[in-house]
Design a protein around this motif. Structure first.
Motif, PDB file in Angstrom:
ATOM      1  N   ARG A  82      -6.036   8.259   4.644  1.00 26.98           N
ATOM      2  CA  ARG A  82      -6.653   6.922   4.489  1.00 26.98           C
ATOM      3  C   ARG A  82      -7.483   6.840   3.208  1.00 26.98           C
ATOM      4  NH1 ARG A  82      -7.563   7.677  10.155  1.00 26.98           N
ATOM      5  NH2 ARG A  82      -6.110   6.347  11.263  1.00 26.98           N
ATOM      6  N   TYR A 101       1.940   1.057   8.799  1.00 23.79           N
ATOM      7  CA  TYR A 101       2.627   2.356   8.839  1.00 23.79           C
ATOM      8  C   TYR A 101       3.193   2.629  10.228  1.00 23.79           C
ATOM      9  CZ  TYR A 101       1.444   4.120   4.179  1.00 23.79           C
ATOM     10  OH  TYR A 101       1.370   4.309   2.823  1.00 23.79           O
ATOM     11  N   ALA A 108      -3.318  -1.369   6.980  1.00 21.06           N
ATOM     12  CA  ALA A 108      -2.321  -0.429   6.463  1.00 21.06           C
ATOM     13  C   ALA A 108      -1.877   0.528   7.580  1.00 21.06           C
ATOM     14  CB  ALA A 108      -2.870   0.343   5.269  1.00 21.06           C
ATOM     15  N   ASP A 109      -2.817   1.018   8.388  1.00 18.51           N
ATOM     16  CA  ASP A 109      -2.472   1.892   9.518  1.00 18.51           C
ATOM     17  C   ASP A 109      -1.441   1.211  10.422  1.00 18.51           C
ATOM     18  OD1 ASP A 109      -4.319   3.792   8.679  1.00 18.51           O
ATOM     19  OD2 ASP A 109      -5.711   3.459  10.352  1.00 18.51           O
ATOM     20  N   ARG A 118       0.073   5.759   0.335  1.00 21.27           N
ATOM     21  CA  ARG A 118      -0.920   6.788   0.673  1.00 21.27           C
ATOM     22  C   ARG A 118      -0.346   8.160   0.396  1.00 21.27           C
ATOM     23  NH1 ARG A 118      -3.011   5.031   6.688  1.00 21.27           N
ATOM     24  NH2 ARG A 118      -4.515   3.490   5.954  1.00 21.27           N
ATOM     25  N   TYR A 151       0.822  -1.205   0.000  1.00 19.40           N
ATOM     26  CA  TYR A 151       0.000   0.000   0.000  1.00 19.40           C
ATOM     27  C   TYR A 151       0.859   1.259   0.000  1.00 19.40           C
ATOM     28  CZ  TYR A 151      -3.679  -3.174   1.546  1.00 19.40           C
ATOM     29  OH  TYR A 151      -4.582  -4.215   1.634  1.00 19.40           O
ATOM     30  N   THR A 165      -5.614   5.681   0.115  1.00 18.45           N
ATOM     31  CA  THR A 165      -4.867   4.426   0.170  1.00 18.45           C
ATOM     32  C   THR A 165      -5.030   3.637  -1.120  1.00 18.45           C
ATOM     33  OG1 THR A 165      -5.245   4.315   2.568  1.00 18.45           O
ATOM     34  CG2 THR A 165      -4.489   2.297   1.487  1.00 18.45           C
ATOM     35  N   TYR A 208      -7.970  -0.368   5.605  1.00 20.34           N
ATOM     36  CA  TYR A 208      -7.275   0.768   6.222  1.00 20.34           C
ATOM     37  C   TYR A 208      -6.597   0.400   7.533  1.00 20.34           C
ATOM     38  CZ  TYR A 208      -9.972   3.843   3.020  1.00 20.34           C
ATOM     39  OH  TYR A 208     -10.536   4.459   1.932  1.00 20.34           O
TER      40      TYR A 208
END
Length: 123
Positions: free
Chosen positions: A114, A94, A90-91, A47, A45, A117, A87
């Motif tokens: 977000r 990160y 992915a959060d 962003r 991913y 993304t 999300y």
């Protein structure tokens, strides 16, 4: 949907940064933009800190494809909008990978970021 080669996804995910060049309407590549990349499960991913208003993000919306370079891997990709159910993964990725950049990482965890993304899929 094409799956990543296991070695390639590991190399890209391990890279600190990724260079992304999106395709223009005429098929040529824009200048690459350097950004963070994360892996959640078997997916990669990216962003935009500026959300869907970010210039590089808008560029991905022309043809939804381009080229990435990271970790010694160069790959043509398709840009797919991530589903909101993706999300959280992915959060977490990160936070884990870039959490040592305390004052910066929060910028990719906003609602605006977000919404931008993109899941990278090889083509």
């Amino acid at each position: 949907m094409t799956d990543w080669n296991g070695t390639d996804v590991e190399k890209i995910a391990a890279a600190e940064e990724l260079d992304l060049a999106s395709e223009r309407a005429n098929g040529t590549l824009r200048d690459p933009v350097t950004m963070w990349v994360v892996r959640s499960g078997d997916h990669l991913y990216v962003r935009s800190v500026k959300g869907t208003d970010g210039p590089w993000y808008r560029g991905t919306q022309t043809r939804h494809q381009g080229r990435i370079d990271a970790g010694g891997v160069s790959q043509d990709v398709t840009f797919h909008p991530a589903d909101p159910s993706e999300y959280a993964g992915a959060d977490a990725a990160y936070r884990k990978k870039y959490g040592h950049y305390t004052s910066i990482v929060e910028h990719v965890l906003t609602d605006a970021a977000r919404a931008s993304t993109l899941r990278l899929e090889p083509r």
